[in-house]
Design a protein around this motif. Sequence first.
Motif, mmCIF file in Angstrom:
data_model
loop_
_atom_site.group_PDB
_atom_site.id
_atom_site.type_symbol
_atom_site.label_atom_id
_atom_site.label_comp_id
_atom_site.label_asym_id
_atom_site.label_seq_id
_atom_site.Cartn_x
_atom_site.Cartn_y
_atom_site.Cartn_z
ATOM 1 N N ARG A 31 -36.144 37.656 45.597
ATOM 2 C CA ARG A 31 -36.367 38.904 45.890
ATOM 3 C C ARG A 31 -36.070 39.374 45.280
ATOM 4 N NH1 ARG A 31 -34.767 41.763 50.267
ATOM 5 N NH2 ARG A 31 -32.827 40.311 51.100
ATOM 6 N N VAL A 32 -34.292 39.020 45.135
ATOM 7 C CA VAL A 32 -33.157 40.702 44.622
ATOM 8 C C VAL A 32 -33.695 40.682 43.161
ATOM 9 C CG1 VAL A 32 -31.078 40.583 44.037
ATOM 10 C CG2 VAL A 32 -31.819 39.565 46.896
ATOM 11 N N ALA A 33 -33.921 39.665 42.503
ATOM 12 C CA ALA A 33 -34.082 39.650 41.715
ATOM 13 C C ALA A 33 -35.070 40.505 40.877
ATOM 14 C CB ALA A 33 -34.927 38.688 40.588
ATOM 15 N N VAL A 34 -36.418 40.861 41.729
ATOM 16 C CA VAL A 34 -37.718 41.604 41.565
ATOM 17 C C VAL A 34 -37.436 43.066 41.926
ATOM 18 C CG1 VAL A 34 -39.592 42.304 42.726
ATOM 19 C CG2 VAL A 34 -39.690 39.707 42.079
ATOM 20 N N GLN A 35 -36.381 43.015 43.170
ATOM 21 C CA GLN A 35 -36.054 44.670 43.450
ATOM 22 C C GLN A 35 -35.231 44.970 42.627
ATOM 23 O OE1 GLN A 35 -37.216 46.163 45.754
ATOM 24 N NE2 GLN A 35 -36.762 48.016 44.573
ATOM 25 N N GLU A 36 -34.196 44.213 41.649
ATOM 26 C CA GLU A 36 -33.542 44.761 40.358
ATOM 27 C C GLU A 36 -34.142 45.179 38.957
ATOM 28 O OE1 GLU A 36 -30.843 42.269 37.135
ATOM 29 O OE2 GLU A 36 -29.976 42.166 39.481
ATOM 30 N N ALA A 37 -35.399 43.923 39.024
ATOM 31 C CA ALA A 37 -36.716 44.660 37.860
ATOM 32 C C ALA A 37 -36.500 46.014 38.282
ATOM 33 C CB ALA A 37 -37.386 43.263 37.955
ATOM 34 N N ASP A 76 -30.313 30.199 48.618
ATOM 35 C CA ASP A 76 -31.119 30.758 48.819
ATOM 36 C C ASP A 76 -32.429 31.684 47.825
ATOM 37 O OD1 ASP A 76 -33.532 32.023 50.496
ATOM 38 O OD2 ASP A 76 -31.996 32.966 52.072
ATOM 39 N N THR A 77 -33.315 30.362 47.627
ATOM 40 C CA THR A 77 -34.098 30.213 46.442
ATOM 41 C C THR A 77 -35.373 31.507 46.646
ATOM 42 O OG1 THR A 77 -35.772 28.715 46.763
ATOM 43 C CG2 THR A 77 -34.164 28.441 45.203
ATOM 44 N N LYS A 137 -42.750 40.080 36.646
ATOM 45 C CA LYS A 137 -42.957 39.138 36.530
ATOM 46 C C LYS A 137 -42.579 38.217 36.778
ATOM 47 C CE LYS A 137 -47.507 41.173 35.484
ATOM 48 N NZ LYS A 137 -48.345 41.001 34.328
ATOM 49 N N TRP A 138 -41.369 38.330 35.316
ATOM 50 C CA TRP A 138 -39.816 37.151 34.748
ATOM 51 C C TRP A 138 -39.430 36.811 36.500
ATOM 52 C CZ3 TRP A 138 -35.134 35.446 35.199
ATOM 53 C CH2 TRP A 138 -35.204 34.351 34.006
ATOM 54 N N ALA A 139 -38.875 37.946 36.872
ATOM 55 C CA ALA A 139 -38.230 37.730 38.144
ATOM 56 C C ALA A 139 -39.340 37.358 39.622
ATOM 57 C CB ALA A 139 -37.607 39.015 38.284
ATOM 58 N N LYS A 140 -40.196 37.343 39.660
ATOM 59 C CA LYS A 140 -41.452 37.031 40.355
ATOM 60 C C LYS A 140 -40.772 35.321 40.301
ATOM 61 C CE LYS A 140 -45.272 37.801 43.320
ATOM 62 N NZ LYS A 140 -46.734 38.506 43.751
ATOM 63 N N ARG A 141 -41.261 35.295 39.489
ATOM 64 C CA ARG A 141 -41.200 33.460 38.803
ATOM 65 C C ARG A 141 -40.049 32.636 39.141
ATOM 66 N NH1 ARG A 141 -44.771 30.811 34.196
ATOM 67 N NH2 ARG A 141 -44.737 28.546 34.535
ATOM 68 N N GLN A 183 -23.143 41.953 39.577
ATOM 69 C CA GLN A 183 -22.580 41.860 41.250
ATOM 70 C C GLN A 183 -23.767 40.426 41.089
ATOM 71 O OE1 GLN A 183 -21.800 44.599 44.077
ATOM 72 N NE2 GLN A 183 -19.843 43.041 44.507
ATOM 73 N N ALA A 184 -24.879 41.349 41.290
ATOM 74 C CA ALA A 184 -26.186 40.288 41.862
ATOM 75 C C ALA A 184 -25.914 39.435 41.119
ATOM 76 C CB ALA A 184 -26.995 41.734 41.899
ATOM 77 N N ARG A 185 -25.827 39.266 39.920
ATOM 78 C CA ARG A 185 -26.227 38.202 39.109
ATOM 79 C C ARG A 185 -25.316 36.706 39.714
ATOM 80 N NH1 ARG A 185 -25.040 39.265 33.701
ATOM 81 N NH2 ARG A 185 -27.012 40.753 33.997
ATOM 82 N N THR A 186 -24.026 37.258 39.951
ATOM 83 C CA THR A 186 -23.037 36.281 40.310
ATOM 84 C C THR A 186 -22.961 35.784 40.969
ATOM 85 O OG1 THR A 186 -21.518 37.642 39.232
ATOM 86 C CG2 THR A 186 -20.618 36.011 40.456
#
Length: 289
Positions: free
Chosen positions: A232-238, A226-227, A83-87, A213-216
Amino acid sequence: MTGLILLLATGCSDGPAADGGPRAAGTSTTARQATAQQRSLLYDAEQELQRRCMKAAGFRFWAVPEDPLPEARDFPYVIDDPKWAKRYGYGSVFEARVKRLRAEDPNQVYLRGLPDDRRRAAIAALNGTRREGLRAELPGGAVIGHSATGCRAKAWRTLYGDLSAWYTASTLVNNLSALTQQRVTAHPDFTRASEKWSSCMRAHGLRYRNPAQARTEFLGHGGGRDTDREVRVAVQEARCARSSGLSSVAQRLERRLGRELRQEHRAEVDRVERLRADALPRARTLLAR
């Protein structure tokens, strides 16, 4: 981890901050650990003492908010809140707000408006004129020092009584969280869980060796991101953090390794809690609450 560090204090303070980490189960200390509310009260008292001291020295000082961006969370190992990642994605949305907070910080605005000689005098009044006087050795041998003069040191002395003991112990304890994180990420269990996380991400078309690596890719590089992809990447990471077990492994290791570290430095942990407990009545009287 959001990668955002708020540096809103006047001058260049390297003094100890309150240790905000949770108490590890099984840690045995004589003094009860201060609650988050009590640590906040001590923080406010430090700020008020600095304001009064600076006023007496002929300068102005505004209290720095303890948590100016409460919605900006820190994920030291992997984002595990979809939820946090989606926002917020990885938190790049906060970087512009951090810059604005720094630019609008009344202490910084005030300093910028002073003549050069007065600015130097104000910084010296706050941080002291010499770095010698206080010394703390961190695990691993690094040494941090701070002046025993100036309004910061005076505030610590007023609240905690034994300035040297407070600085030495609290600086070490305040760095235990970072050392715990280093031990967690170097642990074989974390490495294996990261590999499972990477496989999960790869199954969704995202090739990252580990969460760092993803965070960087999305933090600390200025504009032009590209927000939509960041979110999308952050949500999938979570999601992968949960399904791969990386989140639970990291939490388990942090509890265990953090407990071990606090036991290794039990004397300093106990000293900090004793000094905080002794300081609370002074802080309440000072703030009349």
